[in-house]
Design a protein around this motif. Sequence first.
Motif, short mmCIF file in Angstrom:
data_model
loop_
_atom_site.label_atom_id
_atom_site.label_comp_id
_atom_site.label_asym_id
_atom_site.label_seq_id
_atom_site.Cartn_x
_atom_site.Cartn_y
_atom_site.Cartn_z
N LYS A 36 -2.96 10.02 -29.82
CA LYS A 36 -3.33 10.50 -31.16
C LYS A 36 -2.94 9.48 -32.23
CE LYS A 36 -2.75 14.61 -33.96
NZ LYS A 36 -1.74 15.54 -34.42
N GLU A 37 -1.75 8.91 -32.09
CA GLU A 37 -1.25 7.97 -33.11
C GLU A 37 -2.02 6.66 -33.10
OE1 GLU A 37 0.89 9.96 -31.40
OE2 GLU A 37 1.17 11.10 -33.26
N HIS A 38 -2.45 6.23 -31.90
CA HIS A 38 -2.99 4.86 -31.82
C HIS A 38 -4.49 4.77 -31.60
CE1 HIS A 38 1.32 4.52 -30.46
NE2 HIS A 38 1.29 3.77 -31.55
N SER A 39 -5.12 5.82 -31.14
CA SER A 39 -6.53 5.71 -30.79
C SER A 39 -7.36 5.39 -32.04
CB SER A 39 -7.03 7.01 -30.17
OG SER A 39 -8.37 6.88 -29.82
N SER A 40 -8.37 4.51 -31.84
CA SER A 40 -9.17 4.13 -33.01
C SER A 40 -10.21 5.20 -33.33
CB SER A 40 -9.83 2.77 -32.75
OG SER A 40 -10.55 2.86 -31.54
N SER A 41 -10.30 6.23 -32.52
CA SER A 41 -11.29 7.28 -32.81
C SER A 41 -10.77 8.63 -32.32
CB SER A 41 -12.59 6.94 -32.09
OG SER A 41 -13.37 8.09 -31.92
N ASN A 42 -11.12 9.68 -33.06
CA ASN A 42 -10.77 11.03 -32.61
C ASN A 42 -11.53 11.42 -31.36
OD1 ASN A 42 -8.99 11.62 -34.57
ND2 ASN A 42 -10.49 12.65 -35.91
N GLU A 79 -23.83 3.79 -27.23
CA GLU A 79 -23.20 2.71 -28.01
C GLU A 79 -21.71 2.96 -28.22
OE1 GLU A 79 -25.09 2.46 -31.80
OE2 GLU A 79 -26.73 1.27 -30.95
N GLU A 80 -21.44 4.20 -28.64
CA GLU A 80 -20.04 4.51 -28.90
C GLU A 80 -19.22 4.47 -27.61
OE1 GLU A 80 -18.83 7.59 -31.90
OE2 GLU A 80 -17.38 8.08 -30.32
N THR A 81 -19.85 4.95 -26.53
CA THR A 81 -19.17 4.92 -25.24
C THR A 81 -18.73 3.51 -24.89
OG1 THR A 81 -20.46 6.79 -24.51
CG2 THR A 81 -19.48 5.46 -22.79
N SER A 82 -19.66 2.55 -24.99
CA SER A 82 -19.26 1.21 -24.57
C SER A 82 -18.29 0.57 -25.56
CB SER A 82 -20.46 0.31 -24.27
OG SER A 82 -21.35 0.38 -25.32
N ALA A 83 -18.33 1.01 -26.80
CA ALA A 83 -17.39 0.43 -27.77
C ALA A 83 -15.99 1.03 -27.64
CB ALA A 83 -17.91 0.61 -29.19
N LEU A 84 -15.91 2.33 -27.38
CA LEU A 84 -14.62 3.01 -27.53
C LEU A 84 -13.96 3.51 -26.25
CD1 LEU A 84 -15.29 5.27 -30.67
CD2 LEU A 84 -14.11 3.08 -30.61
N TRP A 85 -14.74 3.88 -25.26
CA TRP A 85 -14.12 4.48 -24.07
C TRP A 85 -13.31 3.43 -23.31
CZ3 TRP A 85 -17.46 8.67 -21.18
CH2 TRP A 85 -17.81 9.67 -22.10
N PRO A 86 -12.22 3.83 -22.70
CA PRO A 86 -11.44 2.87 -21.91
C PRO A 86 -12.35 2.19 -20.87
CG PRO A 86 -10.37 5.04 -21.96
CD PRO A 86 -11.69 5.19 -22.62
N SER A 87 -12.19 0.88 -20.69
CA SER A 87 -13.14 0.18 -19.82
C SER A 87 -13.10 0.72 -18.38
CB SER A 87 -12.89 -1.32 -19.85
OG SER A 87 -11.55 -1.56 -19.52
N VAL A 88 -11.96 1.22 -17.92
CA VAL A 88 -11.92 1.74 -16.55
C VAL A 88 -12.76 3.01 -16.40
CG1 VAL A 88 -9.66 0.79 -15.88
CG2 VAL A 88 -9.77 3.05 -16.96
#
Length: 428
Positions: free
Chosen positions: A381-387, A417-426
């Motif tokens: 919650k503190e560090h993620s760049s997106s909710n 688009e958002e998936t590839s930008a934000l989701w953890p690569s694994v």
Amino acid sequence: MPIPNPKCPNPELTVGVGRHSDVSTLTILLQDEIGGLFVRQKDGDNWIHVPPIKGSLVINVGDALQIMSNGRYRSVEHRVVANGSNNRISVPIFVNPRPADVIGPLPELIASGEKPIYKQVLYSDFTSNISFVKHMMDSIPEQLDSVPERSQQSSPTQKQGLQKDTQVTSSLPARPQRNKQLPQRFKDYQVSLPAKRTSPHTINQEEVYMELPPGFSSTASNLISTPLKPRSTTAFSSNTLIFFLKHYLLLSTRSLLESMAPTLAHPFLDSSALREFVINQGNGVKGLSELGLTALPKQYIQPLEERTCMSNIVPQESIPIIDMSNWEDPQVAKSICDAASKWGFFQIVNHDVPIEVLENVKDATYRFFRLPAEVKNKYSKEHSSSNNVRFGTSFTPQAEKALEWKDYLSLFYVSEEETSALWPSVCR
Ligand SMILES: O=C(O)CCC(=O)C(=O)O
Ligand SMILES: [Fe+2]
């Protein structure tokens, strides 16, 4: 893929996921082979295990669909027990209306002469009135039976059944009466009450069918929870004598367990140390269990009524398993509708989602949770760049009476688009 084998030192004192129903329209759940998910049976407080079946998906009706179907399909409570010997993962996909959607009994039902049980409601109002914690502790769908429209419709046998249950429970000492003490979760949305907010637009039948499906958003939430190894269970019997015997036995066990619990608490972790380790450093419950604790930290000890009482498990019952090889077959549709109204839960097999796809999702989940704490912590919650991407353990640690023995990764699908930008690569 091997993963560490964290143990919950005292699984019987805590829960993997506490009893709740989902606020979604539908939830589609992939679980691994460990098991531990239990569904509440219609009447009483009996629980039925949802056995893991390789390649199957568990489907359950959520609150939104209960409202849209005017109570025909049931959003049913379920819970996950904690496990003394294994890691368990599950991947629920919540299919929700959009926050700005107005939901209510579908117009076609009302057009056919049915009396609406629920008002039209803005979905974001509905979910914000039910904070997750409140929802989990809140009452259960059967309460709908108590609204006037419904009880008039109930058959004499149903009524008798309800009366019988009430009599029996009310004569038992000290068992918590959830339904009486806690607010009704659908209360504000029953038709007899004044509307809370004017809807921005009313929905027509076409909108329900045309708009909701593409607008459904889904959250793939990878939950890691560590459920309890199955213990011997005794079938619940409605025979009054056995019923009373069980409950009296239970009550004496209750005081025993309660007096044991404080002495079992782990001495080393005070609340701020626990919070620092589990939440701030991103170690999660998984990290905690890898410390090899010999006792469950007291913050995870659930009140007795939240723990899963194994004597209330009905081993001979099972939710329906529906073969989807022939989607077109009217019998398949009938089985689904019957299961949604009777159980609110069913499993589907031969659903056309290849096993490899399901396995990939589980592998991605293992990969994520095996990452070092500091990497997972980037999504906290503190560090993620997106909710829309969130790694956590408890949903609201400040508000929960006791913490659940689980971690989670919540991925809110918006676009490729958002998936590839934000989701953890694994996980991509
Ligand atoms: O882990 C499970 O099997 C169920 C999880 C669940 O009920 C939820 O996240 O709403
Ligand atoms: Fe759930």
